[in-house]
Scaffold this active site. Structure first.
Site, PDB file in Angstrom:
ATOM      1  N   ARG A  31       0.903  -1.190  -0.207  1.00  0.00           N
ATOM      2  CA  ARG A  31       0.103   0.147   0.195  1.00  0.00           C
ATOM      3  C   ARG A  31       0.775   1.330  -0.001  1.00  0.00           C
ATOM      4  NH1 ARG A  31      -3.418  -0.777   5.332  1.00  0.00           N
ATOM      5  NH2 ARG A  31      -1.497  -1.651   5.609  1.00  0.00           N
ATOM      6  N   ASN A  49      -6.252  -2.677   1.780  1.00  0.00           N
ATOM      7  CA  ASN A  49      -6.319  -4.159   1.800  1.00  0.00           C
ATOM      8  C   ASN A  49      -7.470  -4.440   1.966  1.00  0.00           C
ATOM      9  OD1 ASN A  49      -3.317  -4.362   1.585  1.00  0.00           O
ATOM     10  ND2 ASN A  49      -3.195  -4.392   3.957  1.00  0.00           N
TER      11      ASN A  49
END
Length: 761
Positions: A31, A49
């Site tokens: 990320r 996520n």
């Protein structure tokens, strides 16, 4: 702003796309990577996520450049398996953010535990930094993963790190886009993170005093002592009741590894692998003799956690204080007592290790999933895995094609479980022998955890053909349709699955014991496999097995059995004079009191006993390892075997080894050379008759490098193509993969294959 080759002209109208990235993309800094890449390309949107991996929505004029960079240079620990992109309507939003995780079931993959990265190692020894000498330092590119994970997705709240609230400094790093620990779920420091119960200085002082230290690591407790201190190593053997089984060793770096063992370029690459496995190497004499008594090889590993680096740092400081030399090498062995599973809990450590360790050092980060050290060796000039654990699990084996979901539960020794989901087979960590209630519970717990992690509902459960193994009983009591798979077939099916072998093949399965479909005790088998059908082509000539499982622990029994079979039972009492019952047993064997076995493992035991090398075993394969250690130049004995169709009889070889005056080293050479010649002749004869060139090799006996290398070479010389396992153990640690792969093959072939309760859907 810049664009990569092939990117759209930034002056064109902006697009918005939804990007789904699958694979190992959680717990690896993905990320933050997406965040930085989007900012670099002037794009807006978000990333998060979820149960299937990483989901992002990206908007802007340079999407092609973003997507090209995404695929070209992901984070080091990431493994991208798919990138799905679809256009969605633009919303004209500004800025880019990392959003909260969406918690839902899915098919995301878990990252493996990783050793300290170079940046963290530099900080670890930087006196000016706030992570100086902190044993739990980590970042997005290194640190614990599976060992601390309770559930997926991989967020701090789903790990044992949830017990530690971030201090202001760690929170600032976690929220800073330019920081290496931006959204690092394992971030912690001395102010807010886990702590050891004793300092590394205390540990080093104890080790230099010759003490035995139990230390909680990443995946469980290990016992440490100075590997150069013979008295300390002997004391550890006595306390652990481990008379001869070799200990693994931990060294500070490659230079130290070169002092302990011979490190060639291939061995160096294996030692430096991210898994930081124990690697079996040719030993030098710097370590105490009792580390690996009587063996030419020694297990060596490099540090896999910050605490290991700190240990050697503290040892060097302690040695300077004392004016002595620092230990170059430490014994590092699992802290469990014989027959017990790996210890991961602080309370259990104090209860079970009191009296075994002089110092017990714990920490307050819970271990959710215990992991032993992985073990590797070189077989047939390439790396081969002997134990699949830390740093490897939970990475899957790619089966190259989809299929129905299956669970397999392994056998009895070196138990593992395997779950197939789609085209991937997930083989669990080494669980151990199912010979205690604790190990049986851990086996069942591993099944529960893996099915939950993977979100799989298996159609069937596969197990060993032996009905009395705890794993087989688990399958029968599971409520699912059950497919028992013959032990040696499963060994070969595991190789076929890992190496993606299609079409008919021959397979040599060489091990200690496996329940045959005729109820017999198998272990030296030549099988022919074609699709989901198989049959037994050949085997070793059966030798009486006096005492059943006791014969595996007492090789003298196999020696007596051979003497009696040769008509020389009257020699048994004299040859095995330390065993009062030897003469009586010889009479029982001559009277046909015992069933036979075709086991290659028991053939090794018989040879070792007749040569006087080993009459009783304190650990599995002790006799075979001692026999291998004595052999230096294997050579076949003329007329040392008889080949009658599918039966390979090594009685002439054993008769020669039992002659008075036979030197143990000469006998070890003759044994290995003759066994290689006989097995290759058996295989080549059936390969020529059937027109099959592919030969799979499996079973625990392949851990013997002389046997494996020699057999592979002999088969190639016969024009055949030998294939061995590489990333999956050849021993029983790989059985569950073979069971699962065979069950899936039966389901895909459209047959019930004897699976009670299974109905095709």
């Amino acid at each position: 702003m810049h664009t990569l080759p092939g990117a759209r002209d930034t002056r064109r109208a902006a697009r918005r796309v939804q990007v789904r990235i699958g694979g190992v993309v959680q717990g690896v800094g993905f990320r933050p990577f997406i965040y930085g890449l989007a900012r670099q390309h002037g794009l807006s949107g978000y990333v998060l996520n979820d149960g299937d991996g990483v989901l992002a929505e990206i908007e802007g004029a340079s999407l092609d450049g973003f997507l090209a960079a995404l695929r070209a240079a992901p984070p080091p620990l990431a493994r991208i398996e798919r990138v799905d992109v679809r256009d969605i309507p633009p919303d004209g939003g500004k800025g880019f953010e990392i959003r909260e995780t969406i918690h839902r079931p899915g098919h995301t993959r878990m990252a493996t535990d990783a050793p300290p990265c170079p940046s963290c190692l530099q900080e670890l020894f930087d006196p000016a930094g706030r992570f100086y000498l902190y044993p739990f330092i980590s970042c997005t590119q290194c640190g614990p993963r599976l060992t601390i994970t309770r559930a997926l997705p991989f967020d701090r709240a789903n790990t044992t790190m949830s017990a530690f609230s971030l201090c202001p400094d760690c929170r600032r790093d976690y929220q800073a886009p330019g920081n290496r620990r931006f959204h690092a779920e394992t971030i912690a420091c001395a102010s807010c993170g886990p702590r050891l119960s004793a300092s590394t200085d205390q540990i080093a002082s104890a080790l230099c005093d010759g003490a035995i230290v139990a230390l909680k690591g990443v995946g469980g407790f290990h016992l440490y002592c100075d590997a150069g201190n013979e008295a300390a190593v002997r004391r550890l053997r006595v306390r652990k009741n481990r008379p001869a089984k070799p200990f693994a060793t931990l060294v500070a770096d490659l230079a130290a590894a070169g002092l302990v063992a011979i490190v060639d370029p291939l061995s160096r690459r294996m030692l430096e692998r991210p898994e930081r496995p124990i690697v079996l190497l040719a030993r030098r004499t710097i370590v105490a003799p009792s580390v690996a008594p009587g063996l030419r090889q020694i297990g060596v590993m490099l540090p896999s956690a910050p605490i290991h680096h700190l240990l050697f740092h503290a040892l060097a400081q302690e040695a300077r204080r004392r004016g002595t030399s620092a230990p170059a090498c430490l014994v590092a062995t699992s802290a469990n007592r014989a027959g017990m599973p790996l210890i991961t809990d602080n309370g259990a450590a104090h209860a079970q290790l009191a009296g075994l360790a002089d110092l017990i050092v714990t920490h307050d980060r819970d271990i959710e999933n215990g992991l032993d050290d992985s073990v590797m060796t070189v077989i047939d000039r390439a790396p081969a895995c002997l134990r699949r654990a830390r740093g490897i699990v939970p990475a899957p084996i790619d089966l190259a094609e989809d299929g129905p979901p299956v669970l397999a539960v392994g056998a009895y020794l070196k138990a593992t479980i395997c779950i197939i989901r789609g085209r991937e087979a997930f083989l669990s960590q080494h669980i151990g022998d199912l010979d205690s209630p604790q190990a049986i519970r851990r086996h069942a717990d591993a099944i529960r955890r893996m099915t939950a992690f993977l979100g799989v509902v298996p159609l069937v459960v596969a197990c060993d053909l032996h009905p009395d193994y705890p794993s087989s009983r688990y399958a029968q009591e599971s409520g699912m349709p059950v497919l028992p798979v013959q032990h040696h077939l499963a060994h070969l099916a595991a190789v076929a699955a890992e190496r993606i072998v299609r079409g008919p093949y021959l397979g040599l399965a060489l091990d200690g014991h496996g329940h045959g479909h005729d109820g017999g005790n198998w272990g030296g088998e030549l099988l022919h496999v074609d699709g989901s059908t198989w049959h037994r082509l050949g085997h070793l000539a059966p030798v009486p097995l006096p005492g059943g499982d006791r014969a595996a622990r007492e090789p003298w029994r196999m020696g007596v059995a051979v003497l009696a079979t040769l008509g020389r039972g009257d020699e048994a009492g004299r040859r095995f004079h330390t065993v009062p019952q030897a003469a009586r047993l010889a009479g029982l064997v001559a009277g046909g009191a015992f069933p036979g076995t075709s086991s290659m493992g028991r053939l090794f035991d018989a040879a070792a006993a007749l040569l006087g090398i080993c009459v009783r075993q304190s650990h599995e394969a002790e006799a075979a390892m001692a026999l291998e250690a004595l052999a230096t130049a294997p050579r076949g004995l003329v007329n040392g075997y008889r080949l009658n169709g599918g039966t390979l009889d090594f009685l002439p070889l054993l008769a020669a080894l039992s002659q008075p005056g036979m030197d143990a080293r000469t006998g070890a050479d003759l044994f290995h050379g003759t066994v290689i010649a006989g097995l290759s002749a058996l295989t080549a004869s059936h390969a020529a008759r059937l027109g099959v060139r592919t030969v799979l090799l499996a079973g625990g006996c392949l851990a013997n490098r002389l046997l494996a290398d020699g057999l592979a070479g002999a088969l190639r010389n016969a024009g055949l193509n030998p294939i061995m396992p590489r990333s999956v153990p050849a021993n029983d640690g790989g059985l569950s993969l073979g069971q699962a792969a065979w069950a899936r093959l039966c389901l895909k072939d459209g047959t019930r294959a004897g699976i009670p309760g299974y109905e095709r859907t």
